[in-house]
Write an enzyme that holds these catalytic residues in place. Structure first.
Site, short mmCIF file in Angstrom:
data_model
loop_
_atom_site.label_atom_id
_atom_site.label_comp_id
_atom_site.label_asym_id
_atom_site.label_seq_id
_atom_site.Cartn_x
_atom_site.Cartn_y
_atom_site.Cartn_z
CB SER A 67 -0.97 -0.05 1.19
OG SER A 67 -1.97 0.94 1.10
CG ASP A 85 -6.99 -2.49 -2.91
OD1 ASP A 85 -7.61 -1.73 -2.14
OD2 ASP A 85 -5.78 -2.70 -2.81
CG HIS A 144 -5.89 -2.28 0.81
ND1 HIS A 144 -5.22 -1.84 -0.30
CD2 HIS A 144 -5.28 -1.72 1.88
CE1 HIS A 144 -4.25 -1.02 0.08
NE2 HIS A 144 -4.26 -0.95 1.41
#
Length: 219
Positions: free
Chosen positions: A118, A169, A201
């Site tokens: 991320s 996601d 995610h």
């Protein structure tokens, strides 16, 4: 010159003796090094000559005081500009951490893989592609290229890159990696993309398997 923040976090030493390679794990927004060092624990037996290091980001997270952030999520500003400002600020801190790590171990960029998730993936790509000497590789889980329009003028090395993303996601949409792939290829980077079907995610098992294969080839 202002002293840079010094990063620290959990580390796993090689199981075989002196380290011959390094994997640096950059966590996501609101998390910490203890989260991503779990990847090192998963990979440790497969890569016995490798040291795994997972530094905590430099700032306490504005959205989670129990975690850290590489840069703040400024919802009041343009998200693209906010990410660029944040990445430009965090970049020299990660650079300094890597330089210290290489000085301590006697290893260097050619012995190092950057892995990020991320926001950490954004920083792995931002930092790794601007190093004067190429890394062994970059793995970016659920990330994107910050300010892709600037990368052509600023890219300094072209290590192999693996982008991994879940197609469901809803935090950093998969289009971030889908857009990054042709950009990297156009710049001459050996880049690949693995999409985890039905995954949000997170790091799905098939994505982890793809990263393991990438590390095995690189290390």
């Amino acid at each position: 010159m202002t002293d840079l923040v010094k990063l620290s976090g959990p580390m796993l030493t090689p199981t075989s003796g002196p380290e011959k390679s390094l994997v640096v794990l950059l966590h996501g927004y609101g998390s910490d090094g203890r989260d991503l060092i779990a990847l090192g624990q998963f990979w440790r037996d497969s890569f016995p000559d490798t040291m795994f290091v997972a530094p905590n980001a430099p700032h306490v997270c504005g959205g989670n005081p129990f975690g850290y952030e590489w840069f703040p999520l400024d919802l009041e500003r343009d998200r693209t500009l906010s990410r660029l400002t944040g990445a430009e600020t965090a970049h020299p801190i990660i650079d300094g951490f890597l330089a210290d790590l290489w000085a301590q171990t006697g290893l260097g960029p050619a012995d190092t893989i950057l892995v990020g998730f991320s926001q950490g993936a954004m920083m792995a790509l931002y930092t790794g592609l601007r190093l004067a000497e190429p890394l062994k590789g970059i793995v970016a889980f659920s990330g994107l290229i910050v300010a892709p329009e600037k990368l052509g003028a600023e890219i300094a090395s072209k290590p192999p890159v693996l982008l991994i993303h879940g197609d469901m996601d809803d935090v950093v949409p998969v289009m971030g990696s889908e857009a990054a792939l042709p950009k990297l290829i156009d710049l001459g980077v050996d880049a690949g993309l693995h999409i985890s079907q039905g995954s949000g995610h997170t790091i799905a098992q098939d994505g982890l398997d793809a990263a393991t294969a990438f590390l095995r080839k690189a290390i």
